[in-house]
Design a protein around this motif. Sequence first.
Motif, short mmCIF file in Angstrom:
data_model
loop_
_atom_site.label_atom_id
_atom_site.label_comp_id
_atom_site.label_asym_id
_atom_site.label_seq_id
_atom_site.Cartn_x
_atom_site.Cartn_y
_atom_site.Cartn_z
N VAL A 51 0.77 -1.23 0.00
CA VAL A 51 0.00 0.00 0.00
C VAL A 51 0.81 1.30 0.00
CG1 VAL A 51 -2.13 -1.02 0.83
CG2 VAL A 51 -0.36 -0.42 2.49
N PRO A 61 2.84 0.37 6.66
CA PRO A 61 2.62 0.07 5.25
C PRO A 61 2.08 1.27 4.47
CG PRO A 61 1.92 -1.76 6.62
CD PRO A 61 2.32 -0.67 7.56
N CYS A 62 1.05 1.90 4.97
CA CYS A 62 0.61 3.16 4.38
C CYS A 62 0.31 4.15 5.49
CB CYS A 62 -0.62 2.98 3.50
SG CYS A 62 -1.14 4.56 2.81
N LEU A 96 -3.31 5.86 7.31
CA LEU A 96 -4.35 6.72 6.75
C LEU A 96 -4.50 7.99 7.58
CD1 LEU A 96 -6.94 3.92 6.00
CD2 LEU A 96 -5.55 5.15 4.34
#
Length: 501
Positions: A230, A395-396, A398
């Motif tokens: 991601v 990983p990402c 938000l």
Amino acid sequence: MAGKKLDVVMVSTEMVPFSKVGGLADVVGALPDELEKLGCSLVVFTPLYSEVSREKFGISAEKDIKPIRVMVAGKPREFTLCSCLKPGTGIKVYFIENDYYYGRKGIYTVPETGEAFKDEDERIIFFNRAVMESMKALKLSPGVIHCNDFHSGLLPVYLSIEESDNELLKNTGTVFSVHNLAYQGLFEPDFLEKAGLDPQLFQPMSPFEFWGRVNVMKMALMFSGLINTVSRSYAEEISESEEYGYGLEGVLKYRGKDLIGILNGIDPAAWDPATDELIPHRYSINDLSGKKLNRDALLREFGLPSGDEPVIGIVSRLVDQKGFDILSEAFEDLMKMNLKFAILGTGQKKYHDLYTELSAKYPEKLGIRLGFSDKTAHLVEAGSDFFLMPSLYEPCGLNQMYSLRYGTIPIVRSTGGLKDTVSELSARGNRGNGFTFEEYSSKALAGAIGRAMDFFADSSAVEKAIKRMMKEDHSWEASAREYMKMYENARGRTGIRLTRQ
Ligand code: ADP
Ligand code: GLC
């Protein structure tokens, strides 16, 4: 045999607005809408947990499909296939209904203890088998099955091993998205038999073996046609270093040419301070006065005294991944600074205990809410001046993107998706969008917070920076196009193929 042609079957064990543990739910709640806009025809499969309101979403049993039975650990388990349309879209969401596995409280863990369910292996096998049998019962013939994290990682394995003669599925390709490599699904060797796979497959170094155990993520990585994760930085990190690869770096290197990074987006409708129904005062770039009022509301909600010191917000799973060890180590020093903390989270007991203790010690400076609340999460985003994410790996992520939208300056460790979305602010606020640090240490963390506090003293620089960051585009549009490209490339493509003798 003619079946229902589809571009994509997306599979996930979490999905907003039905269920949520973390960011995976947000992704599967937002990406399909954008794909639909781009002309993709897709359906989603997810479990029907007891907490999902059937009435609210109009979820009902599929009329033409009788209850279906699958074998899990040698026992027959029956489920009903239910469905509804994803609110505001024409996307069909299929739910697997089974009281035995989903009638209890919690999605992956026992809510009271945070421990994984004892029958986690069976729940995974059940879900993957149930989705496969549902696709057959519905006569679906998708171009691609898109699986997310290890909970849906058995589908590529079943597809390759068991369905190569199936007219509707034999040309179906697979995509596997890694949202978090540290959660792999590690089980004892008898997992294979429970899953209805040949126990003889458990051979050292094979896709079915990982240091003497079965690793569902490893199987998924080997059997899927294409793999994505991601963010670009996380894609590099996990294939290049042991620190991030958690033992699977070799497998990821091996699959290197089939692995790409696609940054997550955010749902701009759900996270918009101008229209957000969950916050008490709405605001926008043109009028930031509501932000200040939200700040007062936040301080009240977290039992903190009013005052002008900067407020640092956190909304997070309280787990090691999110950097709570270095934050805890830095805490006494941070308490000497002129600031306040508002922390919303739930997770490991050690952090529940520690932060409960710290808030008792510093009641004027640290407010905590231990639990899961969407409403409070939005209030923390809207009412804080800064948002802290000192992740060990990410990983990402938000929340840093939600923060940017809400004019709340992120302070992050530069790793994975945090590295790809946040860069250091210049002194006057003309460049950059947050505060960053590289080394995973309490000292580097405190350093970044110190710089953020100095920056806060210059209110015109702060306002300039906030207005600039609120304009950034983190919507799904560009990333959804990359997913479309990946699906196109994945048609007819699987990883290794083993056919049943
Ligand atoms: P991860 O998926 O690793 O937990 P992300 O940053 O991708 O991290 O996504 C986390 C999501 O879960 C965000 O939408 C965040 O607001 C939400 N979240 C995390 N903890 C809580 C909580 N205690 N209450 C409400 N929302 C939460
Ligand atoms: C995972 C990761 C997080 C990511 C989310 C959605 O839970 O920890 O960084 O944003 O999945 O992809």
